[in-house]
Every structure is written in structure tokens, then in C-alpha cells.
Design a protein around this motif. Structure first.
Motif, PDB file in Angstrom:
ATOM      1  N   MET A 191     -10.890   7.284  34.701  1.00 22.33           N
ATOM      2  CA  MET A 191      -9.484   7.264  34.267  1.00 22.33           C
ATOM      3  C   MET A 191      -8.854   8.634  34.399  1.00 22.33           C
ATOM      4  O   MET A 191      -7.717   8.768  34.848  1.00 22.33           O
ATOM      5  CB  MET A 191      -9.366   6.762  32.838  1.00 22.33           C
ATOM      6  CG  MET A 191      -9.646   5.304  32.663  1.00 22.33           C
ATOM      7  SD  MET A 191      -8.390   4.288  33.460  1.00 22.33           S
ATOM      8  CE  MET A 191      -8.968   2.679  32.986  1.00 22.33           C
ATOM      9  N   ASN A 222      -8.103   0.162  39.850  1.00 17.49           N
ATOM     10  CA  ASN A 222      -7.213  -0.995  39.729  1.00 17.49           C
ATOM     11  C   ASN A 222      -6.198  -0.792  38.603  1.00 17.49           C
ATOM     12  O   ASN A 222      -5.005  -1.055  38.776  1.00 17.49           O
ATOM     13  CB  ASN A 222      -8.018  -2.271  39.499  1.00 17.49           C
ATOM     14  CG  ASN A 222      -7.130  -3.495  39.517  1.00 17.49           C
ATOM     15  OD1 ASN A 222      -6.347  -3.690  40.446  1.00 17.49           O
ATOM     16  ND2 ASN A 222      -7.240  -4.326  38.490  1.00 17.49           N
ATOM     17  N   TYR A 223      -6.680  -0.324  37.460  1.00 12.60           N
ATOM     18  CA  TYR A 223      -5.784  -0.077  36.327  1.00 12.60           C
ATOM     19  C   TYR A 223      -4.756   0.993  36.685  1.00 12.60           C
ATOM     20  O   TYR A 223      -3.591   0.896  36.315  1.00 12.60           O
ATOM     21  CB  TYR A 223      -6.618   0.336  35.112  1.00 12.60           C
ATOM     22  CG  TYR A 223      -5.869   0.286  33.804  1.00 12.60           C
ATOM     23  CD1 TYR A 223      -5.288  -0.885  33.346  1.00 12.60           C
ATOM     24  CD2 TYR A 223      -5.746   1.426  33.024  1.00 12.60           C
ATOM     25  CE1 TYR A 223      -4.608  -0.926  32.138  1.00 12.60           C
ATOM     26  CE2 TYR A 223      -5.069   1.391  31.812  1.00 12.60           C
ATOM     27  CZ  TYR A 223      -4.508   0.219  31.383  1.00 12.60           C
ATOM     28  OH  TYR A 223      -3.827   0.181  30.197  1.00 12.60           O
ATOM     29  N   GLY A 224      -5.176   1.986  37.447  1.00 14.06           N
ATOM     30  CA  GLY A 224      -4.258   3.029  37.896  1.00 14.06           C
ATOM     31  C   GLY A 224      -3.135   2.479  38.756  1.00 14.06           C
ATOM     32  O   GLY A 224      -1.983   2.905  38.650  1.00 14.06           O
ATOM     33  N   ARG A 225      -3.443   1.500  39.614  1.00 13.53           N
ATOM     34  CA  ARG A 225      -2.399   0.870  40.439  1.00 13.53           C
ATOM     35  C   ARG A 225      -1.386   0.126  39.567  1.00 13.53           C
ATOM     36  O   ARG A 225      -0.184   0.160  39.823  1.00 13.53           O
ATOM     37  CB  ARG A 225      -3.025  -0.080  41.457  1.00 13.53           C
ATOM     38  CG  ARG A 225      -3.611   0.624  42.661  1.00 13.53           C
ATOM     39  CD  ARG A 225      -3.949  -0.359  43.766  1.00 13.53           C
ATOM     40  NE  ARG A 225      -5.069  -1.224  43.422  1.00 13.53           N
ATOM     41  CZ  ARG A 225      -6.337  -0.931  43.614  1.00 13.53           C
ATOM     42  NH1 ARG A 225      -6.669   0.227  44.146  1.00 13.53           N
ATOM     43  NH2 ARG A 225      -7.284  -1.792  43.290  1.00 13.53           N
ATOM     44  N   ILE A 226      -1.881  -0.532  38.550  1.00 11.79           N
ATOM     45  CA  ILE A 226      -0.987  -1.242  37.629  1.00 11.79           C
ATOM     46  C   ILE A 226      -0.056  -0.247  36.936  1.00 11.79           C
ATOM     47  O   ILE A 226       1.158  -0.471  36.845  1.00 11.79           O
ATOM     48  CB  ILE A 226      -1.800  -2.050  36.592  1.00 11.79           C
ATOM     49  CG1 ILE A 226      -2.553  -3.184  37.292  1.00 11.79           C
ATOM     50  CG2 ILE A 226      -0.899  -2.583  35.480  1.00 11.79           C
ATOM     51  CD1 ILE A 226      -3.619  -3.836  36.441  1.00 11.79           C
ATOM     52  N   ILE A 227      -0.604   0.858  36.471  1.00 14.42           N
ATOM     53  CA  ILE A 227       0.195   1.877  35.785  1.00 14.42           C
ATOM     54  C   ILE A 227       1.191   2.524  36.742  1.00 14.42           C
ATOM     55  O   ILE A 227       2.332   2.808  36.367  1.00 14.42           O
ATOM     56  CB  ILE A 227      -0.723   2.926  35.123  1.00 14.42           C
ATOM     57  CG1 ILE A 227      -1.561   2.260  34.030  1.00 14.42           C
ATOM     58  CG2 ILE A 227       0.074   4.099  34.583  1.00 14.42           C
ATOM     59  CD1 ILE A 227      -0.767   1.535  32.954  1.00 14.42           C
ATOM     60  N   GLY A 266      -6.188   6.849  29.360  1.00 15.97           N
ATOM     61  CA  GLY A 266      -6.358   5.969  30.516  1.00 15.97           C
ATOM     62  C   GLY A 266      -5.834   6.665  31.751  1.00 15.97           C
ATOM     63  O   GLY A 266      -6.052   7.861  31.935  1.00 15.97           O
ATOM     64  N   GLU A 276       4.068   0.377  36.871  1.00 16.16           N
ATOM     65  CA  GLU A 276       4.824   0.515  35.623  1.00 16.16           C
ATOM     66  C   GLU A 276       5.700   1.773  35.654  1.00 16.16           C
ATOM     67  O   GLU A 276       6.848   1.744  35.215  1.00 16.16           O
ATOM     68  CB  GLU A 276       3.875   0.596  34.422  1.00 16.16           C
ATOM     69  CG  GLU A 276       3.074  -0.655  34.173  1.00 16.16           C
ATOM     70  CD  GLU A 276       3.906  -1.777  33.592  1.00 16.16           C
ATOM     71  OE1 GLU A 276       4.564  -1.557  32.570  1.00 16.16           O
ATOM     72  OE2 GLU A 276       3.896  -2.864  34.186  1.00 16.16           O
ATOM     73  N   ALA A 284     -13.131   0.305  36.310  1.00 16.36           N
ATOM     74  CA  ALA A 284     -11.826  -0.367  36.327  1.00 16.36           C
ATOM     75  C   ALA A 284     -10.672   0.593  36.607  1.00 16.36           C
ATOM     76  O   ALA A 284      -9.531   0.166  36.781  1.00 16.36           O
ATOM     77  CB  ALA A 284     -11.587  -1.057  34.989  1.00 16.36           C
ATOM     78  N   ALA A 285     -10.958   1.878  36.678  1.00 17.00           N
ATOM     79  CA  ALA A 285      -9.910   2.897  36.718  1.00 17.00           C
ATOM     80  C   ALA A 285      -8.959   2.755  37.905  1.00 17.00           C
ATOM     81  O   ALA A 285      -7.743   2.830  37.745  1.00 17.00           O
ATOM     82  CB  ALA A 285     -10.531   4.299  36.707  1.00 17.00           C
ATOM     83  N   TRP A 302     -14.738   1.365  31.967  1.00 16.12           N
ATOM     84  CA  TRP A 302     -13.409   1.892  32.261  1.00 16.12           C
ATOM     85  C   TRP A 302     -13.391   2.752  33.511  1.00 16.12           C
ATOM     86  O   TRP A 302     -12.393   2.796  34.229  1.00 16.12           O
ATOM     87  CB  TRP A 302     -12.834   2.626  31.057  1.00 16.12           C
ATOM     88  CG  TRP A 302     -12.361   1.657  30.026  1.00 16.12           C
ATOM     89  CD1 TRP A 302     -12.911   1.431  28.797  1.00 16.12           C
ATOM     90  CD2 TRP A 302     -11.260   0.752  30.145  1.00 16.12           C
ATOM     91  NE1 TRP A 302     -12.222   0.433  28.149  1.00 16.12           N
ATOM     92  CE2 TRP A 302     -11.202   0.002  28.958  1.00 16.12           C
ATOM     93  CE3 TRP A 302     -10.330   0.489  31.146  1.00 16.12           C
ATOM     94  CZ2 TRP A 302     -10.249  -0.983  28.736  1.00 16.12           C
ATOM     95  CZ3 TRP A 302      -9.369  -0.501  30.927  1.00 16.12           C
ATOM     96  CH2 TRP A 302      -9.341  -1.215  29.740  1.00 16.12           C
TER      97      TRP A 302
END
Length: 86
Positions: free
Chosen positions: A78, A15-20, A54, A23, A12-13, A9
Motif C-alpha cells: 500500500m 488493484n485497490y490503488g487503481r480504485i483509489i 492504504g 476516486e 491487494a494493493a 493488503w
């Protein structure tokens, strides 16, 4: 095993942060607020614990609604993302 989960995690943080972030800037944050607060009495400031926060999507939208939110996560990566967002 915990170390592997945290490592995954953390990597991946970003990339996942960009998705969030996308959102948060979409209709979804208001839709979630409507859904959540349609089920919760909100006549006062709530203290909320967001376990597995996250990059902080729910922590951010709930704090924007005026509530005191604490987010925790096993991934330092995260937590760094949520600090940048909030």
C-alpha cells in the motif's frame, strides 16, 4: 496474524490503488474535502496523521488542500502505491 493482514493488503494493493486513483479523479475527492473541512477549522495549516492510509486517498486530498499529512500503514504494498500516486 499481523503478517497475514500485511500480506493480504500488500497483494491487494495494486488493484485497490487503481480504485483509489479513479476516486481521486472523480467528484468524490471534492465531496470529501467539503465534508471534512465543513467540520474542521481550517484557518491554518494542519498536521494530520492518516493511520491505515492504504493507497493514500485521504492523505492525498488533505495534502492537496495545503495540509501537512503523514500516512502510515502496515502494508508495504500500500505504501508503494501511495508513493506512486503522490
Amino acid at each position: 496474524m499481523e503478517n497475514n493482514i500485511e500480506k493480504y493488503w500488500t497483494q491487494a494493493a495494486e488493484n485497490y490503488g487503481r480504485i483509489i486513483e479513479d476516486e481521486l479523479n472523480s467528484f468524490r475527492s471534492e465531496a470529501w474535502k467539503t465534508l471534512i473541512f465543513g467540520e474542521v477549522i481550517t484557518d491554518r495549516k494542519l498536521k494530520i496523521l492518516d493511520v491505515g492510509t492504504g493507497p493514500g486517498f485521504f492523505s492525498i486530498i488533505l495534502s492537496q488542500a495545503g495540509h501537512e499529512v503523514t500516512g502510515i500503514d502496515c502494508s508495504d504494498g500500500m505504501l508503494e502505491i501511495v508513493k506512486k500516486e503522490y
